[in-house]
Design an enzyme around this catalytic site. Structure first.
Site, mmCIF file in Angstrom:
data_model
loop_
_atom_site.group_PDB
_atom_site.id
_atom_site.type_symbol
_atom_site.label_atom_id
_atom_site.label_comp_id
_atom_site.label_asym_id
_atom_site.label_seq_id
_atom_site.Cartn_x
_atom_site.Cartn_y
_atom_site.Cartn_z
ATOM 1 N N HIS A 13 -6.018 5.041 -2.049
ATOM 2 C CA HIS A 13 -5.030 3.959 -2.125
ATOM 3 C C HIS A 13 -4.495 3.861 -3.555
ATOM 4 O O HIS A 13 -5.240 4.019 -4.521
ATOM 5 C CB HIS A 13 -5.661 2.634 -1.691
ATOM 6 C CG HIS A 13 -4.647 1.560 -1.460
ATOM 7 N ND1 HIS A 13 -4.052 0.875 -2.499
ATOM 8 C CD2 HIS A 13 -4.092 1.088 -0.319
ATOM 9 C CE1 HIS A 13 -3.177 0.020 -1.989
ATOM 10 N NE2 HIS A 13 -3.182 0.124 -0.674
ATOM 11 N N ASN A 38 -5.606 -3.384 6.091
ATOM 12 C CA ASN A 38 -6.354 -3.243 4.835
ATOM 13 C C ASN A 38 -6.473 -4.634 4.220
ATOM 14 O O ASN A 38 -5.499 -5.157 3.689
ATOM 15 C CB ASN A 38 -5.579 -2.285 3.914
ATOM 16 C CG ASN A 38 -6.171 -2.185 2.523
ATOM 17 O OD1 ASN A 38 -7.276 -2.668 2.275
ATOM 18 N ND2 ASN A 38 -5.440 -1.547 1.615
ATOM 19 N N TRP A 39 -7.675 -5.191 4.314
ATOM 20 C CA TRP A 39 -7.856 -6.561 3.801
ATOM 21 C C TRP A 39 -7.969 -6.604 2.280
ATOM 22 O O TRP A 39 -7.968 -7.670 1.687
ATOM 23 C CB TRP A 39 -9.091 -7.208 4.460
ATOM 24 C CG TRP A 39 -8.795 -7.808 5.812
ATOM 25 C CD1 TRP A 39 -7.758 -7.494 6.641
ATOM 26 C CD2 TRP A 39 -9.540 -8.839 6.481
ATOM 27 N NE1 TRP A 39 -7.803 -8.259 7.782
ATOM 28 C CE2 TRP A 39 -8.892 -9.089 7.714
ATOM 29 C CE3 TRP A 39 -10.696 -9.561 6.169
ATOM 30 C CZ2 TRP A 39 -9.370 -10.048 8.618
ATOM 31 C CZ3 TRP A 39 -11.159 -10.509 7.083
ATOM 32 C CH2 TRP A 39 -10.499 -10.749 8.286
ATOM 33 N N LYS A 40 -8.102 -5.438 1.642
ATOM 34 C CA LYS A 40 -8.261 -5.395 0.177
ATOM 35 C C LYS A 40 -9.387 -6.354 -0.230
ATOM 36 O O LYS A 40 -10.355 -6.482 0.504
ATOM 37 C CB LYS A 40 -6.927 -5.701 -0.514
ATOM 38 C CG LYS A 40 -5.798 -4.822 0.038
ATOM 39 C CD LYS A 40 -4.525 -4.893 -0.742
ATOM 40 C CE LYS A 40 -3.491 -3.962 -0.103
ATOM 41 N NZ LYS A 40 -2.243 -3.902 -0.849
ATOM 42 N N GLY A 76 -1.282 -4.497 4.792
ATOM 43 C CA GLY A 76 -2.109 -5.299 3.895
ATOM 44 C C GLY A 76 -2.036 -6.775 4.260
ATOM 45 O O GLY A 76 -2.719 -7.252 5.158
ATOM 46 N N GLY A 77 -1.169 -7.500 3.556
ATOM 47 C CA GLY A 77 -1.098 -8.953 3.696
ATOM 48 C C GLY A 77 -0.997 -9.457 5.125
ATOM 49 O O GLY A 77 -1.659 -10.440 5.496
ATOM 50 N N SER A 100 4.452 -3.719 2.855
ATOM 51 C CA SER A 100 5.145 -4.915 3.335
ATOM 52 C C SER A 100 5.541 -4.855 4.806
ATOM 53 O O SER A 100 6.560 -5.425 5.204
ATOM 54 C CB SER A 100 6.362 -5.217 2.451
ATOM 55 O OG SER A 100 5.958 -5.424 1.104
ATOM 56 N N GLU A 139 2.609 5.207 1.480
ATOM 57 C CA GLU A 139 2.779 3.855 0.960
ATOM 58 C C GLU A 139 3.497 3.907 -0.381
ATOM 59 O O GLU A 139 2.860 4.082 -1.430
ATOM 60 C CB GLU A 139 1.419 3.181 0.775
ATOM 61 C CG GLU A 139 0.620 3.058 2.061
ATOM 62 C CD GLU A 139 -0.428 1.954 1.957
ATOM 63 O OE1 GLU A 139 -0.386 1.061 2.807
ATOM 64 O OE2 GLU A 139 -1.248 1.976 1.033
ATOM 65 N N GLY A 193 3.006 -5.038 -1.182
ATOM 66 C CA GLY A 193 2.828 -6.430 -1.583
ATOM 67 C C GLY A 193 4.057 -7.044 -2.242
ATOM 68 O O GLY A 193 3.969 -8.111 -2.844
ATOM 69 N N GLU A 214 -3.807 1.419 -5.355
ATOM 70 C CA GLU A 214 -4.492 0.424 -6.204
ATOM 71 C C GLU A 214 -5.755 1.016 -6.822
ATOM 72 O O GLU A 214 -6.102 0.696 -7.957
ATOM 73 C CB GLU A 214 -4.796 -0.843 -5.385
ATOM 74 C CG GLU A 214 -3.513 -1.624 -5.118
ATOM 75 C CD GLU A 214 -3.548 -2.523 -3.897
ATOM 76 O OE1 GLU A 214 -4.633 -2.758 -3.328
ATOM 77 O OE2 GLU A 214 -2.460 -2.984 -3.502
HETATM 78 P P1 PGA Z 1 1.047 -4.789 2.026
HETATM 79 O O1 PGA Z 1 -0.090 -3.714 1.603
HETATM 80 O O2 PGA Z 1 1.222 -4.658 3.514
HETATM 81 O O3 PGA Z 1 0.467 -6.124 1.628
HETATM 82 O O4 PGA Z 1 2.277 -4.421 1.288
HETATM 83 C C1 PGA Z 1 -0.146 -2.448 2.202
HETATM 84 C C2 PGA Z 1 -1.260 -1.633 1.603
HETATM 85 O O5 PGA Z 1 -1.402 -1.613 0.373
HETATM 86 O O6 PGA Z 1 -2.035 -0.976 2.329
#
Ligand code: PGA
Length: 247
Positions: A92, A9-11, A228-229, A207, A162, A168, A94
């Protein structure tokens, strides 16, 4: 589609100049897994075009629940499919927080995505306060039963657990916490879909990185990860795909 899923997930990260990272990931997908990158919407079409014929799938990060119409700024599931996407992340945390998406909104989006032929990657997870209060399992079961019903297509569904406090932050849930929650999610899905629930991929997210991936993939009922990251560069994502293939 293999049941082992490594999804990125590149957000809101990535410009046209970052597409070579997707090329490098596409060139390194191990056999036996499904690998998926969900870049920002504007990169879906070029990413899908560049990876056509490779094992890497491309997905979106959200879609509208309507097929088309007067919804300025929105993107429909059909548009994602038309751009070459095979999947879309929905619900998600967010978006639940920043855009105020409700369980009902997410249910409608899952239905729209599946009707358009997209795999729905449905995200659930509790806040730190909810976990500290001892309500994590009940909260996640409520999110599932509020957004899914027997009319959903279990073949076009993945569930990503998640925990919000792990996204993050560099904190991951422990193998005990992940195993407990994933068993609970599997049982909740069985209550909706019956035996087919066994085939629904369950992803852990929060993470995940090259160092902790193997330990997470060893947990029962973990079929992959939503990353994500550590999905933003090939150097970080390729070892996660390899750990999944080896699990
Ligand atoms: P993260 O994000 O790996 O940067 O913690 C995961 C996500 O929100 O899908």
């Amino acid at each position: 589609m293999a049941k082992k899923i490594a999804a990125g997930n590149w957000k809101m990260n990535g410009l046209m100049g970052d597409l070579p990272q997707i090329d490098a990931i596409a060139a390194a997908v191990p056999t036996g897994i499904t690998a998926l990158i969900c870049p920002p919407a504007l990169l879906v079409a070029p990413a899908a075009a560049r990876t056509a014929g490779t094992a890497l799938r491309i997905g979106g990060q959200t879609c509208h629940s309507a097929a088309k119409g007067a919804h300025t700024g929105e993107i429909s599931a059909n548009m994602l499919r038309d751009a070459g996407a095979d999947a879309v992340i929905l619900g998600h945390s967010e978006r639940r927080q920043d855009q105020g998406e409700t369980d009902a909104d997410i249910a409608a989006k899952i239905s729209a995505a599946q009707s358009a032929g997209l795999q729905a990657i449905f995200c659930v997870g509790e806040s730190e306060a909810t976990r500290d209060a001892g309500h994590a399992l009940a909260h996640v079961a409520d999110q599932i039963t509020a957004a899914l019903n027997a009319n959903c297509d279990a073949q076009q569904l993945m569930v990503a657990y998640e925990p919000i406090w792990a996204i993050g932050t560099g904190k991951t849930a422990t193998p005990v916490q992940i195993s407990e929650m994933h068993a609970h999610i599997r049982a909740t899905l069985a209550g909706i879909f019956g035996d087919t629930a066994q085939d629904i991929p369950l992803l852990y997210g929060g993470s995940v990185n090259a160092t902790n991936a193997a330990e997470i993939f060893a947990c029962p009922n973990v079929d992959g990860a939503l990353v994500g990251g550590a999905s933003l560069t090939a150097d970080n994502f390729i070892p996660i795909m390899q750990a999944l293939a080896a699990a």
